[in-house]
Design a protein around this motif. Sequence first.
Motif, short mmCIF file in Angstrom:
data_model
loop_
_atom_site.label_atom_id
_atom_site.label_comp_id
_atom_site.label_asym_id
_atom_site.label_seq_id
_atom_site.Cartn_x
_atom_site.Cartn_y
_atom_site.Cartn_z
N VAL A 198 0.86 -1.19 0.00
CA VAL A 198 0.00 0.00 0.00
C VAL A 198 0.89 1.23 0.00
O VAL A 198 1.64 1.48 0.94
N LYS A 199 0.80 1.99 -1.08
CA LYS A 199 1.64 3.19 -1.20
C LYS A 199 0.94 4.38 -0.53
O LYS A 199 -0.28 4.52 -0.62
N GLY A 200 1.75 5.26 0.08
CA GLY A 200 1.19 6.44 0.73
C GLY A 200 0.22 6.04 1.84
O GLY A 200 0.46 5.05 2.54
N PRO A 223 -12.81 8.18 -1.71
CA PRO A 223 -13.24 8.04 -3.11
C PRO A 223 -12.87 6.66 -3.68
O PRO A 223 -12.04 5.96 -3.10
N PRO A 224 -13.46 6.29 -4.81
CA PRO A 224 -13.15 4.99 -5.41
C PRO A 224 -11.66 4.87 -5.73
O PRO A 224 -11.03 5.85 -6.12
N GLY A 225 -11.13 3.69 -5.53
CA GLY A 225 -9.75 3.41 -5.91
C GLY A 225 -8.70 3.99 -4.99
O GLY A 225 -7.53 4.04 -5.34
N SER A 226 -9.10 4.44 -3.79
CA SER A 226 -8.10 5.05 -2.90
C SER A 226 -7.39 3.99 -2.07
O SER A 226 -6.44 4.29 -1.35
N GLY A 227 -7.86 2.75 -2.13
CA GLY A 227 -7.15 1.67 -1.43
C GLY A 227 -7.81 1.18 -0.16
O GLY A 227 -7.19 0.50 0.65
N LYS A 228 -9.11 1.49 0.03
CA LYS A 228 -9.80 1.09 1.27
C LYS A 228 -9.87 -0.43 1.39
O LYS A 228 -9.51 -1.01 2.42
N SER A 229 -10.35 -1.06 0.31
CA SER A 229 -10.47 -2.53 0.34
C SER A 229 -9.09 -3.16 0.47
O SER A 229 -8.91 -4.14 1.20
N MET A 230 -8.12 -2.55 -0.21
CA MET A 230 -6.75 -3.06 -0.18
C MET A 230 -6.20 -3.04 1.25
O MET A 230 -5.60 -4.01 1.72
N LEU A 231 -6.44 -1.94 1.94
CA LEU A 231 -5.97 -1.80 3.33
C LEU A 231 -6.65 -2.83 4.23
O LEU A 231 -6.00 -3.50 5.03
N ASP A 307 -17.61 -4.21 3.15
CA ASP A 307 -17.20 -3.29 2.10
C ASP A 307 -18.46 -2.65 1.53
O ASP A 307 -19.51 -3.29 1.48
N GLU A 308 -18.37 -1.41 1.10
CA GLU A 308 -19.53 -0.66 0.57
C GLU A 308 -20.66 -0.66 1.61
O GLU A 308 -21.77 -1.09 1.34
N LEU A 309 -20.36 -0.18 2.79
CA LEU A 309 -21.28 -0.26 3.94
C LEU A 309 -22.71 0.22 3.66
O LEU A 309 -23.67 -0.46 4.01
N MET A 350 -16.58 2.74 2.90
CA MET A 350 -17.67 3.37 2.13
C MET A 350 -17.12 4.56 1.35
O MET A 350 -16.05 5.07 1.64
N ASN A 351 -17.91 4.99 0.37
CA ASN A 351 -17.60 6.22 -0.34
C ASN A 351 -18.30 7.36 0.39
O ASN A 351 -19.29 7.13 1.08
N PRO A 352 -17.84 8.59 0.22
CA PRO A 352 -18.50 9.68 0.96
C PRO A 352 -19.88 10.04 0.40
O PRO A 352 -20.66 10.68 1.07
N1 LIG Z 1 -2.45 3.27 -1.83
C1 LIG Z 1 -2.36 2.43 -2.84
N2 LIG Z 1 -1.18 1.83 -3.13
C2 LIG Z 1 -1.08 0.95 -4.14
N3 LIG Z 1 -2.09 0.60 -4.94
C3 LIG Z 1 -3.29 1.16 -4.70
C4 LIG Z 1 -3.48 2.09 -3.64
N4 LIG Z 1 -4.77 2.46 -3.63
C5 LIG Z 1 -5.36 1.80 -4.64
N5 LIG Z 1 -4.48 1.01 -5.27
C6 LIG Z 1 -4.77 0.16 -6.43
O1 LIG Z 1 -6.10 0.40 -6.81
C7 LIG Z 1 -6.87 -0.77 -6.73
C8 LIG Z 1 -8.23 -0.46 -6.16
O2 LIG Z 1 -8.11 -0.19 -4.80
P1 LIG Z 1 -9.26 -0.57 -3.79
O3 LIG Z 1 -10.10 -1.65 -4.35
O4 LIG Z 1 -8.65 -0.80 -2.46
O5 LIG Z 1 -10.07 0.78 -3.77
P2 LIG Z 1 -11.30 1.20 -2.89
O6 LIG Z 1 -10.89 2.38 -2.12
O7 LIG Z 1 -11.78 0.03 -2.14
O8 LIG Z 1 -12.34 1.64 -4.00
P3 LIG Z 1 -13.94 1.53 -4.03
O9 LIG Z 1 -14.47 2.68 -3.25
O10 LIG Z 1 -14.28 1.62 -5.48
O11 LIG Z 1 -14.30 0.21 -3.46
C9 LIG Z 1 -6.08 -1.72 -5.86
O12 LIG Z 1 -6.28 -3.05 -6.21
C10 LIG Z 1 -4.65 -1.30 -6.12
O13 LIG Z 1 -4.16 -1.96 -7.24
#
Ligand SMILES: Nc1ncnc2c1ncn2[C@@H]1O[C@H](COP(=O)(O)OP(=O)(O)OP(=O)(O)O)[C@@H](O)[C@H]1O
Length: 511
Positions: A198-200, A223-231, A307-309, A350-352
């Motif tokens: 997880v970067k940043g 927001p979408p793609g910020s890494g919530k599910s990843m974390l 996820d997606e509360l 969740m998203n805001p």
């Molecule tokens: N901080 C990060 N460092 C590295 N990769 C990231 C990071 N954040 C997102 N990604 C990349 O983006 C993808 C999507 O991230 P993730 O599914 O965690 O987003 P999300 O916040 O859960 O989005 P959503 O709100 O759409 O569910 C991850 O699989 C990863 O590849």
Amino acid sequence: MLAKVNSCSVTGIDGFIVEVEVDISYGLPVFNIVGLPEVSVRESKDRVKTAIKNSGYTFPMERIVVNLAPADIKKEGTGFDLPVALGILVASEVIPPDKVNGYLIAGELSLDGKIKPVKAVLSFALAARQKGYKGIIIPVENAAEAAMVDGIEVLPVKCLSQIVDFFSGFVDIEKYCIDPNWRTHVNEKGNGIDFSEVKGQYHAKRALEIAAAGSHSVLMTGPPGSGKSMLAKRLPTILPELTFEEAIEVTRIYSVLGLIEDNRLYISAKPFRSPHHTISDAGLVGGGSKPAPGEISLAHNGVLFLDELPEFKKNVLEVLRQPLEDGKVSIARAGAKATYPAQFMLVAAMNPCPCGYLSDPMGKCTCTHPQIQKYRSKISGPLLDRIDIQIEVPKVEYKDLAAKTKGEGSVQIRKRVNHARKKQEKRLAQLAVSSNARMHSRHLGAFCHLDGECEKLLKQAVDVLGFSARACHSVIRVGRTIADLDNASKIERYHLAEAIQYRSFDRGFPQ
Ligand SMILES: Nc1ncnc2c1ncn2[C@@H]1O[C@H](COP(=O)(O)OP(=O)(O)OP(=O)(O)O)[C@@H](O)[C@H]1O
Ligand SMILES: [Mg+2]
């Protein structure tokens, strides 16, 4: 003639002994099972009859009555097939009556007499040991699970004729023995994910470290793609490993649902459950017409990730309120009551807003105010109030994403988490809880002393930010965990200040 064979059933995750009494007397040929049998037990009649015949024995064409005692508790499952069949064979003098007494017996029969695996064998084995039985006779596939319990013989069987020959003294059944060092070398293989990927997101990582250290519940908004599910998925990699007692408790829950894979001993990794948002309330907390553990119990001693509360049905989320506080769930149905453990760490994302870009600096959000209100109203105040750590996870910066250097790995973070957890266990030993999040509010005064400065800060949080009593208690608990991570014996003002900033919903975010 009357015969008795001992078997077992479960209420919740606790096994209780069921005496299978079989009486064969002269009369028209009938075969009745009494003692509150559910459908699967009533159906055993046909399986038992055919299995006895196909194993080469004579099925008595007389009046057969089977009683499952205690007769006032519902019995379900297919595990009574084998004890009923053996009871009939004892009553018809194929097997000597005194031999079966010292054993607890369970197994499903197939029509050809083979024995198939059953659920909840670990609870049966524990009940057998508690009641002083010599051993437990169970299907081969369940042997490893039962062998986790020291002090009783585990006799795995494959078919009805094998067990009849054993009781008649013609053959011996080899006891199932496991390597005495199994506890040290059974370990779950990780799926290779690590926090360093997880970067940043340093703020979110810090918050998750605190959450892991004190077993606090977390809500991530971003927001979408910020890494919530990843974390969230990487959280189990920094949580302390299960102790042996915790692992047995978790395994019992999985065993009751028949989720233990063949020849697997026990569940040694922290459970991580991530149910889909279409789940029903019974699926989440447990229940149904026959009480069964739900996702919160499967997440016992581990993580429940929602996820997606806001996509979950509101009534489904509301049922979480009681188990979140009590750490267990009691389900009452007509004729059946069961309590399942449910000490889980809630992690939600969740998203805001519905489009997800409310806090986006480029102003991409297209949602109207009522849409945002409607979206957020799915999560009630009482539920939010119970979530200790509520954080924002903003869009990851490009410079962080493109950085070549790897962040801190899960192993290092887990070391700090373990250290903080040890401090808590020592301090809270007399309360029989192992983490700050589980500390009852009436114990906060004794275990979380606040000086004048801290009191002043907390007063401001109540007066200015409108914190509820529960939010104040949660801030104190999180402050205590931050102090533990800091190796501080006393909660300082800056520990509490950090804890307060993790209540972003109370502070009015996100707008
Ligand atoms: N901080 C990060 N460092 C590295 N990769 C990231 C990071 N954040 C997102 N990604 C990349 O983006 C993808 C999507 O991230 P993730 O599914 O965690 O987003 P999300 O916040 O859960 O989005 P959503 O709100 O759409 O569910 C991850 O699989 C990863 O590849
Ligand atoms: Mg996601």
